[in-house]
Design a protein around this motif. Structure first.
Motif, mmCIF file in Angstrom:
data_model
loop_
_atom_site.group_PDB
_atom_site.id
_atom_site.type_symbol
_atom_site.label_atom_id
_atom_site.label_comp_id
_atom_site.label_asym_id
_atom_site.label_seq_id
_atom_site.Cartn_x
_atom_site.Cartn_y
_atom_site.Cartn_z
ATOM 1 N N LEU A 11 0.833 -1.176 -0.036
ATOM 2 C CA LEU A 11 -0.115 0.006 -0.027
ATOM 3 C C LEU A 11 1.023 1.273 -0.008
ATOM 4 O O LEU A 11 1.883 1.526 1.047
ATOM 5 N N ASN A 12 0.982 2.111 -1.121
ATOM 6 C CA ASN A 12 1.564 3.322 -1.028
ATOM 7 C C ASN A 12 0.656 4.333 -0.854
ATOM 8 O O ASN A 12 -0.267 4.773 -1.635
ATOM 9 N N ILE A 13 0.855 5.293 -0.002
ATOM 10 C CA ILE A 13 0.182 6.227 0.373
ATOM 11 C C ILE A 13 0.777 7.527 -0.060
ATOM 12 O O ILE A 13 2.051 8.140 0.554
ATOM 13 N N LEU A 14 0.418 8.378 -1.220
ATOM 14 C CA LEU A 14 1.112 9.591 -1.685
ATOM 15 C C LEU A 14 0.627 10.773 -0.945
ATOM 16 O O LEU A 14 -0.619 10.967 -0.625
ATOM 17 N N LYS A 15 1.649 11.739 -0.370
ATOM 18 C CA LYS A 15 1.302 13.057 -0.026
ATOM 19 C C LYS A 15 0.921 13.960 -0.957
ATOM 20 O O LYS A 15 1.485 14.109 -1.961
ATOM 21 N N PRO A 16 -0.256 14.587 -0.801
ATOM 22 C CA PRO A 16 -0.852 15.457 -1.802
ATOM 23 C C PRO A 16 0.131 16.575 -1.697
ATOM 24 O O PRO A 16 0.526 17.053 -0.674
ATOM 25 N N PRO A 17 0.690 17.242 -2.911
ATOM 26 C CA PRO A 17 1.614 18.124 -2.970
ATOM 27 C C PRO A 17 1.261 19.371 -2.101
ATOM 28 O O PRO A 17 2.367 19.874 -1.363
ATOM 29 N N ALA A 18 0.042 20.062 -1.984
ATOM 30 C CA ALA A 18 -0.317 21.033 -1.450
ATOM 31 C C ALA A 18 -0.242 20.893 0.191
ATOM 32 O O ALA A 18 -0.131 21.931 0.939
ATOM 33 N N GLU A 19 -0.506 19.587 0.731
ATOM 34 C CA GLU A 19 -0.528 19.588 2.148
ATOM 35 C C GLU A 19 0.870 19.757 2.899
ATOM 36 O O GLU A 19 1.782 19.180 2.406
ATOM 37 N N ASP A 20 0.602 20.065 4.062
ATOM 38 C CA ASP A 20 1.511 20.059 5.120
ATOM 39 C C ASP A 20 1.846 18.777 5.206
ATOM 40 O O ASP A 20 1.282 17.959 5.747
ATOM 41 N N TYR A 21 3.373 18.499 5.603
ATOM 42 C CA TYR A 21 3.938 17.016 5.810
ATOM 43 C C TYR A 21 3.476 16.435 7.157
ATOM 44 O O TYR A 21 2.927 15.581 7.220
ATOM 45 N N ASP A 22 3.262 17.403 8.159
ATOM 46 C CA ASP A 22 2.951 16.943 9.439
ATOM 47 C C ASP A 22 1.488 16.701 9.605
ATOM 48 O O ASP A 22 1.341 15.588 10.072
ATOM 49 N N ALA A 23 0.882 17.432 9.048
ATOM 50 C CA ALA A 23 -0.782 17.027 8.986
ATOM 51 C C ALA A 23 -0.967 15.615 8.271
ATOM 52 O O ALA A 23 -1.672 15.049 8.845
ATOM 53 N N TRP A 24 -0.308 15.630 6.885
ATOM 54 C CA TRP A 24 -0.380 14.265 6.115
ATOM 55 C C TRP A 24 0.168 12.903 7.259
ATOM 56 O O TRP A 24 -0.534 12.283 7.060
ATOM 57 N N GLN A 25 1.198 13.154 7.603
ATOM 58 C CA GLN A 25 1.716 12.203 8.456
ATOM 59 C C GLN A 25 0.744 12.047 9.795
ATOM 60 O O GLN A 25 0.533 10.807 9.911
ATOM 61 N N ARG A 26 0.243 12.761 10.106
ATOM 62 C CA ARG A 26 -0.828 12.485 11.363
ATOM 63 C C ARG A 26 -1.892 11.756 10.840
ATOM 64 O O ARG A 26 -2.459 10.637 11.327
ATOM 65 N N ARG A 27 -2.314 12.072 9.620
ATOM 66 C CA ARG A 27 -3.552 11.255 8.986
ATOM 67 C C ARG A 27 -3.183 9.737 8.814
ATOM 68 O O ARG A 27 -3.579 8.686 9.079
ATOM 69 N N VAL A 28 -1.713 9.700 8.201
ATOM 70 C CA VAL A 28 -1.229 8.298 7.844
ATOM 71 C C VAL A 28 -1.037 7.519 8.987
ATOM 72 O O VAL A 28 -1.445 6.180 8.924
ATOM 73 N N GLN A 29 -0.472 8.057 10.133
ATOM 74 C CA GLN A 29 -0.364 7.211 11.249
ATOM 75 C C GLN A 29 -1.584 6.858 11.924
ATOM 76 O O GLN A 29 -1.510 5.677 12.247
ATOM 77 N N ALA A 30 -2.553 7.589 11.909
ATOM 78 C CA ALA A 30 -3.813 7.426 12.545
ATOM 79 C C ALA A 30 -4.389 6.219 11.737
ATOM 80 O O ALA A 30 -4.939 5.158 12.138
ATOM 81 N N HIS A 31 -4.164 6.225 10.377
ATOM 82 C CA HIS A 31 -4.736 5.242 9.439
ATOM 83 C C HIS A 31 -4.120 3.880 9.859
ATOM 84 O O HIS A 31 -4.572 2.800 9.596
ATOM 85 N N GLN A 32 -2.900 4.121 9.976
ATOM 86 C CA GLN A 32 -1.961 2.931 10.068
ATOM 87 C C GLN A 32 -2.456 2.279 11.369
ATOM 88 O O GLN A 32 -2.327 1.026 11.396
ATOM 89 N N GLN A 33 -2.762 2.835 12.482
ATOM 90 C CA GLN A 33 -3.151 2.271 13.675
ATOM 91 C C GLN A 33 -4.307 1.263 13.344
ATOM 92 O O GLN A 33 -4.756 0.098 13.841
ATOM 93 N N GLU A 34 -5.458 1.989 12.609
ATOM 94 C CA GLU A 34 -6.538 1.247 12.381
ATOM 95 C C GLU A 34 -6.495 0.186 11.450
ATOM 96 O O GLU A 34 -6.951 -1.023 11.727
ATOM 97 N N LEU A 35 -5.628 0.352 10.530
ATOM 98 C CA LEU A 35 -5.399 -0.714 9.631
ATOM 99 C C LEU A 35 -4.690 -2.025 10.111
ATOM 100 O O LEU A 35 -5.259 -3.226 9.967
#
Lengths: 467, 467
Positions: free
Chosen positions: A384-408
């Motif tokens: 599963l490759n999760i791409l950072k949207p160009p416009a989004e702030d890295y930290d904000a994206w990371q928070r979503r990625v990590q929250a998703h990781q925990q659930e997954l």
């Protein structure tokens, strides 16, 4: 974890062991050794010295010195890892196996090869083929990854459905243990019950229990016929279910690969050519070996039948080079879309893959994640490759990625799955490992590490932290 | 090594854990637990108590108690071992898994079974077959040996050529560790790289690292066709060379078994019937699975061709029941000749088998030893049975046997072979293990044992001695 530094005097002793040309200490020369293929710079770390031994003896002398001086040693093969397993997070010495690159012996009568750890996987494959033989290990990074790294991470790749992962190719290993002794474990035997199976413990231990310097690996007679089939399925669930169906029917392909439709479009864009059936759904690539033409024809008919019965709208005979170029472009196509990608390497029992895909579709939508997805469907391993949207702030994206990781991951462990199918835990997944592994099991792993490496100098801080 | 005794108070606590009916302390009832299938009484030893837990929880409670009280615990399955692995040489508790005999789950979709450790191998085979499936593990003692014991000794058997040994059938294990904790290692995954591979370390560790209470094992779809071929060869060397030839040609039989001519005569005498081709030489039995009739016919033609090219004077289609009854009569036929037999279980790389046979012929003649010989030729595993002549003094015979052993093993290790192919080291081969194993490798095995079992209560004195 606190270690001694690679002082000028340690450097001098390293030069005595391997020769001055093979100790790198300039920042510029060491930079390539500060990371693997994880692009996120927060995972990079510069070593204090890079050492390139030419033999097991030199490797042992380096480890002995490091153990005496209490300096970490991080073994490194091709540097193609995706879990930061070869990154020297505590500094110290990176020990690169690139000069241990000899194919020592190929034995057609015994069907095995003896190779040094730094031999590239593709070079072993080619050397075997030149003798009419076949090395089954085949990670997607085969052109650049090395046998030692394959063993250390128990690399999987494309042929695991039929041949298993790298650990299943191993007869014996020569290693340097954490106190700097050279020893051989295992033997080129098809059967044995003579003490603990240390070679299987070392395989997949990610350089924390020993540095692999040489391996004796299984070879097979080259399969006379090999066919590739491309089947296009209307739903991802039907596509991955095919793998489980084939295995239940007693059909054992070399590989069953899955690419979802969104990913296909990304690959088509990257390759700048339309792909057959691209608009109609999801890809399954099946590779099947056959002993003769009759068997091949029977296999092709069966595959056609089962694919269509499973809902495939198209079943095509594929050209080997073309279809595998497409499949192996997955990583590059993703990189072309974004340099900032979170890569998952999860694995579940194959009969649960369809459920996992449904879950991923639901959770990634809910977390608004842009996903590219390829799977070794024949063994339940999903990238599963999760791409950072160009416009989004890295930290904000990371928070979503990590929250998703925990659930997954919570879901994946409920299915009987695990964090990593073939990349390993390394440094990157260490916290997840701690969270999702039974503490008693983790304690038993740590107990082995502490017993063998009391000074914790071999690849410290990988897989788990020691107290 | 000194331990505490199973006192009346310990007995009372054991009864609380498993129920009074399941703690045996009378000498007569404990006698069957004082030995495995090694007949020599010098290898027998009475336990102080036999405990029969009904669950992993009860097993854990017994181990916890034993660990606290410093009493050895020796796990026991079917008691069919040939290395005294289940013999309580320091007394203490024999923990029999005979009540852990449930087949918990058979999953046709995932192709695996979950079974308790005390399930008999034949019962799992039958349960799988009833679902159209196939369990590949097949020790000759399948009717009486148990899955837990198969795993603990990494039992091999007849189908290892194609399917590997018991360790290759394992997805996951539930164990009770030496401090009495229940944990699961591994998972029903075709690929994973999530920490150390503890299930492969435990497999073959002969009950010294954990007591197996449950296993998740691979199943296969039942092969549609299975043929047995009997080939008669004029020389033993030509016979065993066939195995290596077939594998090099890309033909993968389920098994390739060898019986030498002297042994054939012994089996014919035991069965009281002449065997086909018995006067002409040595037997090779080949079993071959095929997907359909066409493939079966092709296989039979190929086997006929390669056997004849290899020198076979006769190649016959054999009846399954009859030929395997003959093969499996080997042990009984030997027992009918002499109750006093020294059994070797050596293994060499298959391309060296012919050399080994020549060596054995020379050395056993020189030491004037009466030999019966069967080999799993397809995996290099050779069972050398040395019979005591009725008239000879036991000690004199033993001296010759042991002198011969030393010479034979030295040669076998030169060939890259090992002490045991499938029986294990147990108590019987511990001294040989010490002599022929690299001390550094042995030290690394011992370090794991000491780290996991600091009180050395789980099956102490097996494989190696601790200081």
């Amino acid at each position: 974890m606190s270690y001694e530094k690679v002082t000028a005097s340690v450097q001098a002793r390293l030069r005595q062991i391997v020769g001055a040309a093979y100790v790198l200490t300039e920042r510029e020369k060491m930079l390539p050794y500060s990371h693997d293929e994880v692009t996120d710079p927060s995972y990079h770390h510069l070593p204090e010295a890079v050492v390139l031994p030419a033999s097991a003896d030199e490797t042992a002398a380096v480890v002995k010195l490091a153990n005496t001086c209490h300096i970490p040693v991080v073994p490194r093969g091709g540097g193609t890892g995706l879990a930061c397993g070869a990154v020297p997070i505590y500094g110290g010495i990176v020990l690169s196996t690139e000069r241990l690159n000899h194919i020592c012996e190929i034995r057609p009568d015994g069907l095995y090869a003896v190779v040094e750890a730094g031999v590239r996987t593709a070079d072993l494959q080619a050397a075997a083929e030149a003798r009419g033989l076949f090395y089954a290990g085949d990670p997607c990074s085969g052109d650049s990854c090395c046998i030692g790294g394959n063993i250390a991470t128990n690399a999987g790749g494309n042929r695991a459905v039929k041949y298993g992962t790298t650990r299943h190719q191993i007869y014996a290993l020569q290693i340097v243990n954490p106190t700097g002794h050279i020893l051989s474990v295992g033997a080129p035997l098809r059967k044995q019950s003579t003490g603990y199976c240390l070679e299987q413990l070392l395989a997949g231990s990610e350089g924390t229990l020993g540095i692999i310097t040489q391996a004796t690996l299984k070879l097979f007679p080259k399969p006379p016929y090999c066919s590739d089939i491309l089947a296009v399925f209307p739903t991802a669930e039907a596509a991955v279910t095919l793998a489980s169906t084939l295995l239940q029917k007693g059909i054992l392909p070399t590989c069953v690969e899955f690419l979802d439709q969104t990913t296909l479009h990304a690959i088509a864009d990257f390759l700048q050519e339309p792909l057959p059936g691209q608009a109609d759904g999801h890809y399954v690539i099946i590779e099947m070996e056959s002993a003769d033409e009759d068997e091949r024809d029977r296999h092709l008919l069966q595959l056609d039948e089962y694919c269509r019965a499973g809902g495939a709208s198209q079943v095509l005979l594929a050209e080997y080079k073309k279809i595998w170029h497409l499949r192996k472009s997955f990583a590059e196509a993703v990189r072309a879309e974004s340099l900032c990608v979170s890569k998952e390497d999860v694995v579940v029992p194959i009969e649960r893959e369809a459920e996992l895909l449904q879950k991923i579709a639901a959770t990634t939508a809910r977390y608004r994640l842009t996903v590219r997805l390829a799977a070794h469907a024949g063994d339940g391993n999903l990238h599963l490759n999760i791409l950072k949207p160009p416009a989004e702030d890295y930290d904000a994206w990371q928070r979503r990625v990590q929250a998703h990781q925990q659930e997954l991951y919570t879901y994946i462990y409920q299915l009987g799955g695990r964090l990593s199918g073939e990349h390993g835990i390394g440094y990157k997944r260490k916290q997840l490992m701690k969270k999702f592994t039974n503490p008693e099991e983790l304690a038993m792993m740590k107990a082995i590490k502490q017993a063998w490496d009391p000074n914790n100098i071999l690849n410290p801080g990988k897989i788990f932290d020691l107290p």
